[in-house]
Motif scaffolding. Structure first.
Motif, PDB file in Angstrom:
ATOM      1  N   ASP A  27      10.174 -15.305 -17.474  1.00 11.78           N
ATOM      2  CA  ASP A  27       9.891 -13.897 -17.177  1.00 11.78           C
ATOM      3  C   ASP A  27      10.505 -13.438 -15.871  1.00 11.78           C
ATOM      4  N   LEU A  28      11.565 -14.098 -15.421  1.00 11.95           N
ATOM      5  CA  LEU A  28      12.172 -13.750 -14.147  1.00 11.95           C
ATOM      6  C   LEU A  28      12.843 -12.391 -14.192  1.00 11.95           C
ATOM      7  N   HIS A  29      12.622 -11.629 -13.130  1.00 10.70           N
ATOM      8  CA  HIS A  29      13.422 -10.424 -12.936  1.00 10.70           C
ATOM      9  C   HIS A  29      14.805 -10.854 -12.453  1.00 10.70           C
ATOM     10  N   PRO A  30      15.869 -10.185 -12.891  1.00  7.40           N
ATOM     11  CA  PRO A  30      17.187 -10.549 -12.360  1.00  7.40           C
ATOM     12  C   PRO A  30      17.260 -10.258 -10.867  1.00  7.40           C
ATOM     13  N   VAL A  31      17.967 -11.124 -10.151  1.00  4.42           N
ATOM     14  CA  VAL A  31      18.154 -10.966  -8.709  1.00  4.42           C
ATOM     15  C   VAL A  31      19.631 -10.723  -8.441  1.00  4.42           C
ATOM     16  N   VAL A  32      19.934  -9.658  -7.697  1.00  4.35           N
ATOM     17  CA  VAL A  32      21.304  -9.312  -7.337  1.00  4.35           C
ATOM     18  C   VAL A  32      21.444  -9.468  -5.830  1.00  4.35           C
ATOM     19  N   LEU A  33      22.384 -10.298  -5.403  1.00  2.84           N
ATOM     20  CA  LEU A  33      22.602 -10.597  -3.991  1.00  2.84           C
ATOM     21  C   LEU A  33      23.767  -9.771  -3.447  1.00  2.84           C
ATOM     22  N   VAL A  34      23.547  -9.114  -2.310  1.00  4.37           N
ATOM     23  CA  VAL A  34      24.589  -8.320  -1.654  1.00  4.37           C
ATOM     24  C   VAL A  34      24.832  -8.925  -0.272  1.00  4.37           C
ATOM     25  N   PRO A  35      25.974  -9.571  -0.059  1.00  6.90           N
ATOM     26  CA  PRO A  35      26.208 -10.307   1.190  1.00  6.90           C
ATOM     27  C   PRO A  35      26.497  -9.391   2.372  1.00  6.90           C
ATOM     28  N   GLY A  36      26.537  -9.999   3.550  1.00  2.18           N
ATOM     29  CA  GLY A  36      26.885  -9.276   4.761  1.00  2.18           C
ATOM     30  C   GLY A  36      28.373  -9.334   5.030  1.00  2.18           C
ATOM     31  N   TYR A  37      28.770  -8.823   6.189  1.00  2.80           N
ATOM     32  CA  TYR A  37      30.180  -8.773   6.582  1.00  2.80           C
ATOM     33  C   TYR A  37      30.762 -10.189   6.643  1.00  2.80           C
ATOM     34  N   GLY A  38      31.890 -10.388   5.959  1.00  2.36           N
ATOM     35  CA  GLY A  38      32.596 -11.662   6.006  1.00  2.36           C
ATOM     36  C   GLY A  38      31.959 -12.761   5.196  1.00  2.36           C
ATOM     37  N   SER A  39      30.972 -12.448   4.354  1.00  4.28           N
ATOM     38  CA  SER A  39      30.233 -13.481   3.628  1.00  4.28           C
ATOM     39  C   SER A  39      30.695 -13.664   2.186  1.00  4.28           C
ATOM     40  N   ASN A  40      31.891 -13.225   1.887  1.00  6.25           N
ATOM     41  CA  ASN A  40      32.496 -13.543   0.593  1.00  6.25           C
ATOM     42  C   ASN A  40      34.007 -13.602   0.756  1.00  6.25           C
ATOM     43  N   GLN A  41      34.672 -14.154  -0.233  1.00  2.70           N
ATOM     44  CA  GLN A  41      36.108 -14.360  -0.158  1.00  2.70           C
ATOM     45  C   GLN A  41      36.884 -13.065  -0.403  1.00  2.70           C
ATOM     46  N   ILE A 173      23.797  -3.956 -11.713  1.00  5.71           N
ATOM     47  CA  ILE A 173      22.339  -3.875 -11.676  1.00  5.71           C
ATOM     48  C   ILE A 173      21.797  -3.372 -13.011  1.00  5.71           C
ATOM     49  N   ARG A 174      22.419  -2.343 -13.541  1.00  7.88           N
ATOM     50  CA  ARG A 174      21.942  -1.759 -14.808  1.00  7.88           C
ATOM     51  C   ARG A 174      22.071  -2.757 -15.950  1.00  7.88           C
ATOM     52  N   ALA A 175      23.222  -3.420 -16.058  1.00  5.35           N
ATOM     53  CA  ALA A 175      23.438  -4.365 -17.149  1.00  5.35           C
ATOM     54  C   ALA A 175      22.478  -5.541 -17.050  1.00  5.35           C
ATOM     55  N   ALA A 176      22.265  -6.043 -15.828  1.00  5.22           N
ATOM     56  CA  ALA A 176      21.339  -7.163 -15.654  1.00  5.22           C
ATOM     57  C   ALA A 176      19.923  -6.751 -16.026  1.00  5.22           C
ATOM     58  N   SER A 177      19.536  -5.535 -15.646  1.00  6.78           N
ATOM     59  CA  SER A 177      18.205  -5.038 -15.945  1.00  6.78           C
ATOM     60  C   SER A 177      18.000  -4.862 -17.448  1.00  6.78           C
ATOM     61  N   LEU A 178      18.972  -4.276 -18.112  1.00  5.65           N
ATOM     62  CA  LEU A 178      18.862  -4.060 -19.556  1.00  5.65           C
ATOM     63  C   LEU A 178      18.840  -5.387 -20.306  1.00  5.65           C
ATOM     64  N   ARG A 179      19.623  -6.308 -19.852  1.00  7.11           N
ATOM     65  CA  ARG A 179      19.702  -7.604 -20.517  1.00  7.11           C
ATOM     66  C   ARG A 179      18.371  -8.358 -20.434  1.00  7.11           C
ATOM     67  N   ARG A 180      17.719  -8.272 -19.290  1.00  4.34           N
ATOM     68  CA  ARG A 180      16.453  -8.961 -19.105  1.00  4.34           C
ATOM     69  C   ARG A 180      15.262  -8.149 -19.594  1.00  4.34           C
ATOM     70  N   GLY A 181      15.483  -6.847 -19.772  1.00  3.95           N
ATOM     71  CA  GLY A 181      14.379  -5.997 -20.166  1.00  3.95           C
ATOM     72  C   GLY A 181      13.409  -5.744 -19.039  1.00  3.95           C
ATOM     73  N   ARG A 182      13.883  -5.897 -17.801  1.00  4.78           N
ATOM     74  CA  ARG A 182      13.042  -5.665 -16.623  1.00  4.78           C
ATOM     75  C   ARG A 182      13.952  -5.343 -15.431  1.00  4.78           C
ATOM     76  N   PRO A 183      13.480  -4.518 -14.507  1.00  2.25           N
ATOM     77  CA  PRO A 183      14.334  -4.076 -13.397  1.00  2.25           C
ATOM     78  C   PRO A 183      14.687  -5.215 -12.458  1.00  2.25           C
ATOM     79  N   ALA A 184      15.745  -5.018 -11.676  1.00  2.96           N
ATOM     80  CA  ALA A 184      16.295  -6.055 -10.808  1.00  2.96           C
ATOM     81  C   ALA A 184      15.671  -6.037  -9.421  1.00  2.96           C
ATOM     82  N   ILE A 185      15.718  -7.186  -8.790  1.00  9.23           N
ATOM     83  CA  ILE A 185      15.387  -7.326  -7.372  1.00  9.23           C
ATOM     84  C   ILE A 185      16.705  -7.450  -6.625  1.00  9.23           C
ATOM     85  N   VAL A 186      16.948  -6.584  -5.659  1.00  7.83           N
ATOM     86  CA  VAL A 186      18.187  -6.593  -4.893  1.00  7.83           C
ATOM     87  C   VAL A 186      17.906  -7.204  -3.527  1.00  7.83           C
TER      88      VAL A 186
END
Length: 418
Positions: A27-41, A173-186
């Motif tokens: 029953d997990l809500h999807p989690v979407v991670l948004v990194p900080g400056y310089g924290s991705n390639q 966010i929308r696709a993850a929410s629809l797929r799980r049938g529950r809103p996302a945690i950002v």
């Protein structure tokens, strides 16, 4: 023009997310991670229009017929001759005619692995903890990396890269929410908090309420921070050896996102932030500060593209938990001597997380008094700005807040249930 990320990759990811998911993830809500400056390639590719600033760059460019790592740039770390190449390729150009930022001529960029937590730098410990709880990369655990040199702009001003990112983030966010049938945690960190906040304000309230269950902000700086001023006056070197002052200044001043670091009048008011023999600079006379450090070209984009976005901090009207580090010496005022901004200043320190001043970290506390806005601020003494991903107790607390946001048991609950 930057590519963030290739559209076929985004389309394929969203198509995958639209497929139904079995019961294995519970029953997990999807989690979407948004990194900080310089924290991705970031990856780059040089085109025929590129003019190398040094012979070594031309030699290296001849060997790079496709995409190569721009950030992190381990080549420049090992080979000092590549530092000018990195500085040139990493810098942006503000096109006053187009009123927008773009890459340097002949440089194309892209953000790899959009949607995957594997795209993030420094988040490994937190990601492992979440995966140990049953989250699955690309299914219930997703990430939204971006080209951190860019930002977005207020209505009436173009921002091609930033607008594309907001579109892709919204679709993710929308696709993850629809797929799980529950809103996302950002869950967002640092500069990612500022982007996430502005993203939420850009979406209609019904959209936010339908697709976002909770937002967890880590080390948010919605009022800017004093070290952001020092970065523009002294430049940034990304930890590379032998970066010249002109190259450091170009790296700092060409990027759209560095102007977002500046302390805002709303939050900092008349606090003295930079002091010279000829004047005192606060958040209320930031344009004069930009002129004084020799960056007059930054005044117009700051006044028209940055300042209007931070004149107010209306609540996003979705539940928010802000986790901040406190009790660490943080630069608050820079006092420059006879050499002016070219010299090393004396620094006065105050409270914060080592990078972000306390006054900015707690700016969101005012939301707690707004009717309909669920708001909590969690203070972690002694945890620095990046400690949410390296200090065991801080990582556990972040995981607990994600569990709480999803309606699951926290670590404290689990211990008492044993």
């Amino acid at each position: 023009m930057a590519l963030v990320p290739p559209l076929p990759v985004v389309a394929a990811l969203l198509l995958l997310l639209a497929q139904p998911l079995g019961n294995a993830a519970g029953d997990l809500h999807p989690v979407v991670l948004v990194p900080g400056y310089g924290s991705n390639q970031l990856e780059a590719m040089l085109t025929a229009a590129y003019e190398p600033p040094a012979p070594a760059c031309a030699a290296a460019g001849a060997d790079r017929q496709g995409w190569f790592p721009l950030w992190p740039n381990h080549t420049a770390t090992r080979d000092a001759s590549q530092v000018p190449c990195f500085a040139d390729q990493m810098s942006l150009v503000y096109d006053a005619g187009a009123d927008d930022y773009r890459n340097a001529d002949g440089v194309a960029t892209r953000v790899p692995s959009f949607g995957s937590a594997r795209a993030l730098i420094g988040w490994d410990q937190l990601v492992r903890q979440l995966e140990g709880m049953g989250y699955r990369d690309g299914e219930t655990l997703l990430a939204a990396p971006y080209d951190f040199r860019y930002a977005v702009a207020p209505r009436g001003h173009p921002s091609a890269v930033g607008s594309r990112y907001f579109r892709d983030l919204g679709r993710l966010i929308r696709a993850a929410s629809l797929r799980r049938g529950r809103p996302a945690i950002v869950v967002a960190h640092s500069f990612g908090c500022a982007l996430t906040y502005q993203f939420l304000l850009s979406r209609p309230l019904p959209w936010r309420c339908r697709y976002v269950k909770h937002v967890v902000l880590l080390g948010s700086a919605l009022g800017g921070f004093a070290p952001g001023m020092y970065g523009l006056s002294a430049g940034i070197d990304y930890g590379l050896p032998g970066v010249t002052r002109p190259a450091m200044l170009r790296l700092a001043r060409s990027q759209q996102s560095t102007l977002w670091r500046l302390p805002t009048p709303l939050v900092f008011g008349d606090r003295p932030l930079a002091v010279t023999r000829s004047g005192t600079y606060t958040a209320r006379n930031m344009s004069a500060f930009l002129e004084a450090i020799g960056f007059p070209d930054g005044v117009w984009p700051y006044e028209t593209r940055v300042l209007p976005m931070w004149e107010a901090l209306p609540p996003p009207m979705v539940p928010v938990t802000s986790v901040i580090g406190v009790g660490i010496r943080t630069p608050e005022t820079y006092v420059f001597g006879t050499d002016g901004f070219e010299g090393e200043p004396e620094v006065t320190y105050g409270d914060g997380d080592g990078d972000i001043n306390l006054v900015s970290l707690v700016a969101v506390e005012d939301w707690a008094g707004v009717e309909g806005q669920a708001m909590e601020v969690v203070r972690l003494p002694g945890v620095n700005h990046s400690g949410f991903f390296s200090v065991d107790s801080a990582v556990e607390r972040v995981v607990d807040e994600i569990c709480r946001a999803g309606g699951g048991s926290t670590e404290l609950d689990r211990k008492f249930s044993i």
